[in-house]
Design a protein around this motif. Structure first.
Motif, PDB file in Angstrom:
ATOM      1  N   TRP A 412      29.892 -28.451 -49.224  1.00  0.00           N
ATOM      2  CA  TRP A 412      31.139 -27.793 -49.592  1.00  0.00           C
ATOM      3  C   TRP A 412      31.450 -27.921 -51.075  1.00  0.00           C
ATOM      4  CZ3 TRP A 412      33.095 -23.901 -47.601  1.00  0.00           C
ATOM      5  CH2 TRP A 412      32.982 -23.665 -46.227  1.00  0.00           C
ATOM      6  N   LEU A 413      31.036 -29.008 -51.704  1.00  0.00           N
ATOM      7  CA  LEU A 413      31.239 -29.109 -53.145  1.00  0.00           C
ATOM      8  C   LEU A 413      30.460 -28.021 -53.874  1.00  0.00           C
ATOM      9  CD1 LEU A 413      32.385 -30.490 -55.625  1.00  0.00           C
ATOM     10  CD2 LEU A 413      30.442 -32.081 -55.565  1.00  0.00           C
ATOM     11  N   THR A 414      29.209 -27.797 -53.477  1.00  0.00           N
ATOM     12  CA  THR A 414      28.400 -26.765 -54.138  1.00  0.00           C
ATOM     13  C   THR A 414      28.943 -25.370 -53.858  1.00  0.00           C
ATOM     14  OG1 THR A 414      26.864 -26.786 -52.246  1.00  0.00           O
ATOM     15  CG2 THR A 414      26.286 -28.146 -54.150  1.00  0.00           C
ATOM     16  N   VAL A 415      29.348 -25.116 -52.618  1.00  0.00           N
ATOM     17  CA  VAL A 415      29.885 -23.799 -52.264  1.00  0.00           C
ATOM     18  C   VAL A 415      31.178 -23.522 -53.019  1.00  0.00           C
ATOM     19  CG1 VAL A 415      30.980 -22.497 -50.401  1.00  0.00           C
ATOM     20  CG2 VAL A 415      28.775 -23.605 -50.011  1.00  0.00           C
ATOM     21  N   LEU A 416      32.081 -24.488 -53.020  1.00  0.00           N
ATOM     22  CA  LEU A 416      33.359 -24.300 -53.705  1.00  0.00           C
ATOM     23  C   LEU A 416      33.167 -24.161 -55.211  1.00  0.00           C
ATOM     24  CD1 LEU A 416      35.471 -26.895 -51.684  1.00  0.00           C
ATOM     25  CD2 LEU A 416      35.700 -24.403 -51.602  1.00  0.00           C
ATOM     26  N   LEU A 417      32.169 -24.857 -55.752  1.00  0.00           N
ATOM     27  CA  LEU A 417      31.886 -24.729 -57.183  1.00  0.00           C
ATOM     28  C   LEU A 417      31.430 -23.313 -57.522  1.00  0.00           C
ATOM     29  CD1 LEU A 417      31.787 -26.265 -59.852  1.00  0.00           C
ATOM     30  CD2 LEU A 417      29.443 -26.952 -59.297  1.00  0.00           C
ATOM     31  N   LEU A 418      30.578 -22.736 -56.680  1.00  0.00           N
ATOM     32  CA  LEU A 418      30.142 -21.355 -56.893  1.00  0.00           C
ATOM     33  C   LEU A 418      31.319 -20.385 -56.781  1.00  0.00           C
ATOM     34  CD1 LEU A 418      26.708 -21.103 -55.020  1.00  0.00           C
ATOM     35  CD2 LEU A 418      27.111 -20.886 -57.476  1.00  0.00           C
ATOM     36  N   LEU A 419      32.174 -20.609 -55.802  1.00  0.00           N
ATOM     37  CA  LEU A 419      33.328 -19.730 -55.627  1.00  0.00           C
ATOM     38  C   LEU A 419      34.294 -19.851 -56.807  1.00  0.00           C
ATOM     39  CD1 LEU A 419      33.974 -20.260 -51.809  1.00  0.00           C
ATOM     40  CD2 LEU A 419      33.258 -18.119 -52.906  1.00  0.00           C
ATOM     41  N   ARG A 420      34.476 -21.052 -57.349  1.00  0.00           N
ATOM     42  CA  ARG A 420      35.303 -21.217 -58.548  1.00  0.00           C
ATOM     43  C   ARG A 420      34.716 -20.441 -59.722  1.00  0.00           C
ATOM     44  NH1 ARG A 420      40.422 -22.424 -57.567  1.00  0.00           N
ATOM     45  NH2 ARG A 420      40.699 -24.373 -56.434  1.00  0.00           N
ATOM     46  N   ARG A 421      33.416 -20.545 -59.891  1.00  0.00           N
ATOM     47  CA  ARG A 421      32.781 -19.865 -61.013  1.00  0.00           C
ATOM     48  C   ARG A 421      32.764 -18.357 -60.825  1.00  0.00           C
ATOM     49  NH1 ARG A 421      28.018 -24.124 -62.971  1.00  0.00           N
ATOM     50  NH2 ARG A 421      29.485 -25.846 -63.333  1.00  0.00           N
ATOM     51  N   ALA A 422      32.901 -17.918 -59.581  1.00  0.00           N
ATOM     52  CA  ALA A 422      33.018 -16.484 -59.315  1.00  0.00           C
ATOM     53  C   ALA A 422      34.468 -16.011 -59.421  1.00  0.00           C
ATOM     54  CB  ALA A 422      32.478 -16.161 -57.928  1.00  0.00           C
ATOM     55  N   GLY A 423      35.367 -16.931 -59.727  1.00  0.00           N
ATOM     56  CA  GLY A 423      36.766 -16.543 -59.867  1.00  0.00           C
ATOM     57  C   GLY A 423      37.414 -16.119 -58.575  1.00  0.00           C
ATOM     58  N   ALA A 424      36.988 -16.698 -57.460  1.00  0.00           N
ATOM     59  CA  ALA A 424      37.581 -16.339 -56.166  1.00  0.00           C
ATOM     60  C   ALA A 424      39.080 -16.623 -56.180  1.00  0.00           C
ATOM     61  CB  ALA A 424      36.897 -17.114 -55.041  1.00  0.00           C
ATOM     62  N   PRO A 425      39.889 -15.781 -55.550  1.00  0.00           N
ATOM     63  CA  PRO A 425      41.339 -15.975 -55.554  1.00  0.00           C
ATOM     64  C   PRO A 425      41.768 -17.214 -54.778  1.00  0.00           C
ATOM     65  CG  PRO A 425      40.726 -14.153 -54.116  1.00  0.00           C
ATOM     66  CD  PRO A 425      39.489 -14.554 -54.839  1.00  0.00           C
TER      67      PRO A 425
END
Length: 455
Positions: A412-425
């Protein structure tokens, strides 16, 4: 396959004639079979290569001719980069094939063989040296229709009073309408979410209407591109849907467009490694987040981020696609992805520990809540686990609940990091944090932390 498609690729079993593109006059009868579980196989009742390619004749001084078969010729005879054929009035191209079994005497006219086929293309016949290139690819993904929220079916139930059947009275009104295509650009092309509907042949008492969302990938200019270019973009969407739904978004009904088909797209069959483990329809409320939460702009940003971190993304989702993967292999994949993600764009990335702590704070919520705000303790635990894996220390194969928990948290840390870098709302992170899976992990983390002996 029917226009509506299914959630499984149809099995194939066809009798036809097969030949090598470079020797079209030597055709062999055989049966091609394909299933999702076993892949494709070609059962031939004669040798696919002509005798002249296997047996070399030498003319002796007295005029007699002696045939020679060498180990090199036998090896060559069993390797088939491409086989083409015709079965049930359909053209076939079989890619990357090799012999797995030989019966009889090769080169003497009485051989039969079994051939492993890595990929089947139905609907087009490629030449011997023709590039395996296309102009677009369209594919269905398990759970894509539910995740995307694309819906063209509305149902209205009418209240019918008892005994009010003297004249025709509507009972249920079903309206099925096509939904406009959603197009999302990426650098050099676009991904489209198509809406497809079909109706079963009407019989007196049953009629079925089916809808399906499909992914279509094309590049600017509609130019021919190698198959891996399309697969990579489909995988970016597939990985996203898998992360968002928590289930494998398996590919099926894969079709490829080529100018030479002159009609419908060609069907592509291959044994995908990441196959769905369940066909159960997943309601949007059971998902971690949906396309409505992410938004169209969020999907476009995800495609850009996935291109930048494609290797890391594949490592992360491999831990979801392979249920039988050993725990240490899962941890190794996730550690490698995390290491790479935290090094990206830094000339002097520094040590692993500080980078992990920085990643935790880059993600923020809901991961900080998951680990009880103990970023330093979690970093130390992850760093120790990484050292154990790297140096094969005692306990590296440990499958304790603590190791399983840490691996899930790393995911989940890696997934959330990718989503942060994608600017997910914010809605995406909020829904993940409130999901039953995330809540359960937070409870487990707190319980393990409370049970741990004082350091």
């Amino acid at each position: 396959m029917s226009p509506s498609g299914g959630i499984r690729d149809e099995p194939i079993e066809v009798l036809g004639k097969w030949w090598l593109p470079e020797t079209p006059d030597h055709k062999v009868n055989g049966v091609l079979t394909f299933t999702e579980e076993d892949g494709a196989r070609l059962q031939l009742n004669d040798a696919l290569r002509p005798n002249a390619e296997v047996v070399w004749d030498d003319t002796q001084p007295d005029g007699t001719r002696v045939g020679h078969v060498t180990s090199q010729s036998l090896q060559h005879a069993g390797t088939y980069p491409r086989i083409v054929g015709r079965a049930d009035n359909e053209s076939y191209t079989l890619e990357d094939c090799f012999r797995t079994r030989l019966r009889g005497s090769l080169g003497l006219g009485d051989a039969a063989e079994t051939v492993h086929v890595n990929a089947v293309l139905r609907g087009i016949e490629f030449e011997a040296d023709e590039a395996f290139e296309f102009t677009s690819a369209t594919v269905s993904l398990t759970q894509l229709t539910a995740w995307s929220g694309i819906n063209g079916i509305t149902v209205e139930h009418h209240r019918v009073a008892p005994g009010a059947n003297d004249s025709p009275t509507p009972f249920v009104t079903v309206t099925a309408s096509t939904v406009p295509t959603l197009e999302v650009p990426f650098d050099g092309g676009s991904v489209r979410l198509l809406h497809r509907m079909s109706a079963s042949p009407q019989i007196p008492n049953v009629m079925t209407i089916t809808q399906q969302a499909r992914v279509q990938v094309s590049f600017d200019g509609e130019e021919l591109r190698p198959l891996p270019d399309f697969v990579a973009r489909v995988n970016d969407v597939q990985d996203l849907v898998t992360i968002a739904t928590g289930t494998t978004a398996a590919k099926h009904h894969f079709q490829l467009t080529h100018p030479d088909t002159g009609g419908p797209p060609a069907d592509y069959f291959v044994r995908w490694n990441n196959r769905a483990t369940t066909d159960t329809y997943l309601h949007s409320t059971e998902m971690l987040f949906t396309l409505a939460d992410l938004g169209t702009d969020g999907l476009a940003a995800w495609l850009k981020t996935a291109t930048t971190f494609q290797s890391e993304l594949r490592r992360i989702t491999a831990t979801k696609y392979q249920p039988s993967m050993f725990l240490e292999d899962r941890a190794t994949n996730l550690m490698a992805a995390l290491d790479s993600l935290t090094r990206h764009g830094k000339k002097k990335p520094g040590n692993f520990g500080p980078r992990i702590t920085a990643a935790i704070h880059e993600v923020g919520e809901p991961f900080l809540t998951l680990i009880g705000g103990d970023d330093a303790g979690w970093t130390e635990h992850a760093k120790q686990r990484r050292n154990d894996l790297a140096h094969h220390n005692v306990g590296v194969l440990e499958t304790s609940s603590s190791s399983v928990q840490l691996t899930r948290e790393m995911y989940w840390l890696t997934v959330l990091l990718l989503l942060r870098r994608a600017g997910a709302p914010a809605a995406v992170f909020d829904k993940i944090g409130r999901s039953s899976e995330f809540t359960f992990l937070a409870e487990q983390h707190a319980a393990q932390r409370a049970a741990a002996p004082p350091s």
